[in-house]
Design an enzyme around this catalytic site. Structure first.
Site: not given
Length: 730
Positions: A363, A400
């Site tokens: 993330d 990401e």
């Protein structure tokens, strides 16, 4: 959605600030945490700037007993051995030192702190309790009230065997990733026993695994399963953090997902789930949130890291008073600190070797490669250490590739060894099918692996293709809503992104109109088929294959409710989508021409060293000939055919986003002798049945807004004229 904020140029950032001392990490971080032996348990904590550390243990009557720890040694480690401690014991730390926010130090021994290396954590937080390290009206004054009754505790966990390893990890080009919330996937599953729904054990239930196998999933990507907490402002609205992007324990599986208990039982239950998935041939990818923690900014709760060393764990602003936030979550973990980097790598290694994880999705990954000046550095030690560590050989690394800070948008920059979420694929494919693109030039790039983004020493496996994810509309909602409907989140529909690139097909929300519903089914199938058949790695959001809806909510992070849970009763109404998805994934898995790793280069196929006149990749328009310059430059073009072939097979997929039907001429030799339509996004009667042979040069009718996949019957490139005469005589 993510805004493109420009090319990285860290030297342009003015980051002159006081930097907390770089504290060297211990040489042997394996000793950190709680480790049982024959006589008790040894507890060790890295806190190099602390002046005193106490271990707090609860006895059988829940009385707290504190033990002073020896230290720090020359590596900043504190240690104590306590006889008689057994697995299941719960503990915490009280860390003493200077209260000096201007130096990045917020030591407060009244705060009971979690062990950063804890293998299990008991529960959540009492947000009405004294969880701040300061009074509510002054973030720079110390609050001496004891927090022990309001915060979670760490758990002593015994060593145990790792899960059953998977027989063979698939290369990414042969993988189908299924992004899912662990709890929400089974919370309403009719075949999972009620007491197991929403748990690790529930996800391991045979009916769940059977569905994944049936549709062709090769890897589940779990939303965060590290132990996490909710944010105070969410709790104040009577909601909770559902997605889990608010980690507090990088080694501990989330306690609330275990039905069997929270005194270490969650570890065993996780391992049993992974074993069940591995035995079914399904890999486990873990979405990890190392970029920030659930403590938020310095005005938020102090539960662990801030109390151990605020300036040691977190990035701080110039004056060291405040957190330097590039995550949008209040704090940013400082990977330029050696001990912090070691913590993250130790956590990753633990989840691979002891907990059976086959890959990670990071993330806000750009935050993890910022240096001591907060500049993004693609040569960061984080990446170097992963590349050098044999524990990560064969482990999937997915970034990401952005964060919220300056120059944080790094899509295409991560280089060999990394795959990336391709938001440009998401945005373009949404736009194409709603009729908001010009021509088909970019469509060709997205269908063929986005080599314009990733051709940097990597192949098409670098591109994780997705159209939906946990964040945003579901696939069904993309064709049902023009606008977000987040009223249930309690923010007057102000939260969530307004750039959804959706089209409601003429009516906002659900409708009984059969024509609109038919169009919505066709559009959902178009997007799913495009995802599955594009070169790269498809990532499907759980439930999209059976028409899942969130009722227009595009920011359901706080909805631990039927809004977010997968509803299994949609399968009947969306059986056409389920069937097409299953068939497309089967074809993709069985045919190398549909899951190629290498970028196509319009290279002629060679058979026994001789060219056969067809190509690994080429493009067709409507007339049965390869695309010409005029067709490529036509801004009104809405139809494109992608031809891919190997020595043994060839396929042609036509995508047509125009509202009206069109006709295409099917290419003849040397591309194919004949064709058959093996899968499509339409309805019965829209295309010829798969057993019908379509001759090269014949015309194929394509209804408006449709996709069709054709398999070629290849000519024999070495057939003689006599062979052809003999064939005609037969």
């Amino acid at each position: 959605m993510t805004d493109h904020v420009g090319d990285p140029s860290p030297t342009d950032i003015d980051a002159k600030h006081a930097i907390p001392p770089r504290m060297p990490a211990p040489q042997d971080t394996a000793r950190l945490g709680a480790h049982l032996d024959d006589s008790g348990c040894r507890f060790t904590l890295w806190a190099p700037r602390a002046e005193r550390v106490e271990l707090a243990l609860l006895d059988d009557q829940d009385h707290q007993i504190n033990h002073d720890m020896a230290g720090p040694d020359d590596e900043g480690v504190w240690e104590v051995h306590v006889p008689g401690v057994e697995a299941g014991a719960i503990y915490g730390y009280r860390v003493h030192g200077e209260w000096a926010p201007g130096k990045g130090q917020r030591f407060n021994p009244a705060r009971l702190l979690l062990d950063p290396y804890a293998r299990a954590i008991t529960a959540g937080v009492d947000y009405n309790g004294p969880i701040l390290d300061h009074p509510a009206d002054d973030a720079y004054e110390l609050d001496p009230t004891d927090s022990a009754g309001a915060v979670p505790w760490s758990v002593v966990v015994a060593e145990s065997e790792p899960p059953t390893p998977i027989a063979e990890r698939k290369p990414l080009n042969q993988s189908v990733i299924y992004e899912t919330h662990l709890k929400g996937y089974t919370r309403l599953h009719p075949q999972v026993p009620e007491h197991l729904r929403g748990t690790y054990a529930g996800f391991a239930y045979p009916a769940v695994i059977e569905h994944l196998k049936d549709i062709g999933v090769t890897a589940v990507e779990f939303l965060p399963c590290h132990h996490f907490v909710s944010e105070p402002f969410i709790v104040g609205r009577g909601l909770s953090n559902y997605w889990g992007y608010n980690s507090m324990g990088f080694f501990a599986p989330h306690a609330a997902y275990a039905w069997s208990g929270t005194r270490g039982e969650q570890v065993a239950e996780w391992k049993e789930m992974v074993s069940a998935l591995h035995e079914a041939g399904i890999e486990v990818i873990l979405d990890v949130v190392y970029n920030h923690t659930g403590e938020g900014g310095h005005e938020g709760p102090t539960l662990s890291y801030r109390g151990i060393d605020h300036g040691g764990y977190y990035r701080l602003t110039d004056d060291l008073h405040n957190d330097y936030d590039v995550t949008g979550c209040g704090n940013s973990v400082d990977t330029s600190q050696p001990g912090v980097l070691e913590l993250i790598l130790d956590s990753m290694r633990y989840w691979v070797t002891e907990m059976g994880v086959d890959g990670f999705r990071f993330d806000l990954a750009s935050e993890l490669i910022r240096d001591e000046n907060h500049h993004v550095d693609q040569n960061h030690e984080f990446k170097r250490r992963i590349a050098e560590d044999p524990a990560f050989d064969g482990i999937k690394m997915i970034a990401e590739a952005w964060d919220m800070g300056p120059y944080g948008y790094q899509v295409g920059a991560w280089g060999p060894g990394w795959s990336e979420w391709n938001d440009r694929f998401r945005n373009y494919i949404r736009d194409f099918w709603r009729g908001a693109t010009s021509g088909v030039g970019e469509l060709a790039s997205r269908l063929s692996g986005s080599g314009d983004i990733y051709q940097d020493g990597r192949d098409s496996q670098a591109s994780i293709n997705f159209i939906t994810a946990h964040d945003g509309f579901t696939l069904r909602d993309l064709v049902t809503y023009d606008h977000k409907h987040n009223e249930a989140n309690g923010e007057d529909n102000r939260d969530g992104n307004d750039d959804n690139r959706s089209w409601n097909c003429g009516v906002e929300g659900e409708t009984d109109d059969p024509e609109i519903n038919a169009l919505r089914h066709r559009q959902v199938k178009n997007m799913m088929a495009t995802l599955v058949l594009s070169t790269g790695v498809p990532m499907i959001t759980a439930g999209d294959e059976m028409g899942r809806t969130q009722e227009g909510n595009n920011n359901a992070y706080c909805q631990d409710s039927p809004i977010s849970w997968v509803h299994w009763d949609t399968r009947e109404n969306w059986a056409d989508l389920m069937g097409m998805t299953r068939e497309m994934l089967r074809l993709r898995a069985e045919h190398p021409a549909l899951h190629r790793a290498a970028y196509g280069a319009h290279d002629e196929i060679q058979v026994d060293g001789t060219g056969v006149g067809r190509f690994d990749l080429t493009w067709f328009g409507n007339e049965g000939t390869e695309m010409g310059e005029g067709e490529w430059n036509d801004p009104g073009r809405r139809t494109l055919g992608r031809y891919t072939s190997t020595e043994d097979e060839a396929f042609l997929v036509f995508v047509h986003a125009g509202a009206e039907a069109t006709e295409v001429v099917l290419p003849g030799e040397p591309f194919a002798q004949s064709w058959r339509a093996v899968a499509h996004s339409g309805f019965a009667g829209d295309f010829p049945d798969a057993d019908q042979i379509l001759e090269g040069g014949s015309r194929l009718h394509i209804p408006g807004r449709s996709l069709v996949l054709l398999e070629a019957l290849l000519p024999n490139p070495f057939a003689t004229e006599a062979d052809a005469v003999g064939l005609r005589d037969d």
